[in-house]
Design an enzyme around this catalytic site. Sequence first.
Site, PDB file in Angstrom:
ATOM      1  N   HIS A   1       0.860  -1.186   0.000  1.00 22.43           N
ATOM      2  CA  HIS A   1       0.000   0.000   0.000  1.00 22.43           C
ATOM      3  C   HIS A   1       0.892   1.230   0.000  1.00 22.43           C
ATOM      4  CE1 HIS A   1      -2.594  -3.233   1.490  1.00 22.43           C
ATOM      5  NE2 HIS A   1      -3.497  -2.617   0.752  1.00 22.43           N
TER       6      HIS A   1
ATOM      7  N   LYS B   1      -9.753   0.177 -10.378  1.00 22.38           N
ATOM      8  CA  LYS B   1      -8.592  -0.710 -10.375  1.00 22.38           C
ATOM      9  C   LYS B   1      -8.179  -1.077 -11.787  1.00 22.38           C
ATOM     10  CE  LYS B   1     -11.435  -4.875  -9.733  1.00 22.38           C
ATOM     11  NZ  LYS B   1     -11.574  -6.127  -8.980  1.00 22.38           N
TER      12      LYS B   1
END
Length: 661
Positions: free
Chosen positions: A406, A489
């Site tokens: 992340h 995404k």
Amino acid sequence: MRQTAHPFPMSTERKTLEERAQMSDIERLRHSCAHIMATAILRLWPDAQFAYGPPIENGFYYDFKMAHRVTPDDFEKIEAEMKKIAKENQKFEWKGVSRDEAKAMAESGRLGGLSERPGNPSVFKLDLIDKIPEGEEISCFQNGDFIDLCAGPHVGYSGKCKNVKLTSVSSSFYLGDESKGQLQRLYGTAFPSKEELDTYFVNLEEAKKRDHRKLGKELKLFHIDEDVGQGLILWTPNGAVLRQELQNFIGEELRKQGYSQVFTPHIGKLALYKTSGHFPYYKDAQFPAIVEQNQLEQIAHEGCGCAEMTARLDAVSAQFASQLNERTGTEVIGPDRIMDPEKLLDGFLLKPMNCPHHIKIFGSQPRSYRDLPVRLAEFGTVYRWEQSGELNGLTRVRGFTQDDAHLFCTEDQVAAEVLGCLSLVKIVLNTLGMTDYRVRVGLRDPDSTKFTGNPAQWDKAEAACREAAATLGVPFTEEPGEAAFYGPKIDFVIKDVIGREWQLGTVQVDYVLPVRFDLSYNGPDNKPHRPVMIHRAPFGSMERFCGVLIEHFAGHFPTWLAPEQVRILTISEKVDAFADEIYAQLRDAGLRVTLNNDADKIGAKIRNAQLDKVPYMLVLGEKEAAANSVAVRHSKRGDLGVKSVADFLADVTAEVKERKL
């Protein structure tokens, strides 16, 4: 194995007429073949009662009920009847009927039949008619004598349906409901040409040979044990080598790109996942929550039942929801019912995602804009509750490890960071020879309630994904409704060596979770600013990726990945001392090497090494010992001749270092 999703109904899902009209040409063909199969079955067994027959990935099926139990022995005569129908070149004709007409046809047995069948009404068609919304046109299609409730579309004539073959038969339940009784489900496939049909079955046989479950057992890569639990993988030593080599490979790339390694626990408090949105609204895909021991004892003393305990776990206090709504500016996780705060249960959850843990690491200390981007990486194991019928070797499991990371960055850094993530995915795929892939950009559906967050931020995130995908130099499609609930995404859909598609690597842009967790960094204006979060996983799941990799290479891994890279095979005990010397040299050079100096004949030793798919075999006899050389064989390239020990060692270590295929 789960591959690409299919847009047409498998059971209870009902598509609109507009959605059905979007069938591709191959799906129209297969849908038409389902009707021809039904026609053939009725010619052979007129009592058959048909439910529904959609096209599916790689074929079609029809669910039906009749006295005769179909077995593979029946396939030949059903196929022969289907070929007759194809030769008759029957026209597929649309017929619109009223609700009363449809019911009358069903009650007479004509609907889903070749003629009226007194005393044998079309019970499934009557039920399906009742499920059609009032006011919606009732659509039927007829070919020859067969007429069925169907929205279409179809090919023009049955003559196009000659390249067809039945594949399997199984049991099913009407509308997927066990209480409604068992049906038979007959599967088939069809293609426009005989060549395509033949190629499909050649690839099907090849797929059986490459099945990772079969190879995993033969090569001793992993084990699934009932005593441990279905969907929970035991990595054996050979499989652990494969997985560790992949981790080492991507770990090197992560260090080059400035990632920091972190470790997080396998469990977290429910409040963490309530904030992220994973609980309770995604709880059906998660293991049950774990209630703290003292609370469990207390509710047991109160006589609280399971339903009440679940409600207390699910409930979110008004204060919690209010604070979250205030931060996000949108309506999120509100309580289904307000409870006395003293009755709300806390607890823990097996980690369904790594991102909330990484968010907490980012938020654990003050951050400046000078610190950004912060890139946190972890091979983090997560847990999902998959239905037992959906579990499949390594590709669908209940516990899996993600090569997760992340990134927390400023809005100005998003484009560059997304490109960096995409470059990492490309490095992984190119190194492993998986160069045939397409890209899918998943966007939100503005009409859906699934997606949370600010629409303007969604627009920015989607624009960043589109622009990044355009730089890849490969075709990409945009798919509304396929975004994660927190952001768009980019997915990589890989085509393997026999043409199957697998969704593997993913990159996601997220403006939502930093808001939900109230993350901030100190900007150049000395004021708090909200970071943007990027989720990325080039492998996706290590389990799934290894399953795909086993099948892609058919177990013949490149030398750098092979659990056993070299096997030394002696012709007689006279060269045992020389074999020991070679073994020590290769081991000291860092190679994974074994020595087989048992009493078997050399032919048997070579055969066993071939079955174990060991890349290199070194055959040692007295002649090789005298010349300090080795006779080299490769599992795929065969006899490579005699080399000096030094030359072989130099060649194979270079091959491993360069990660050659």
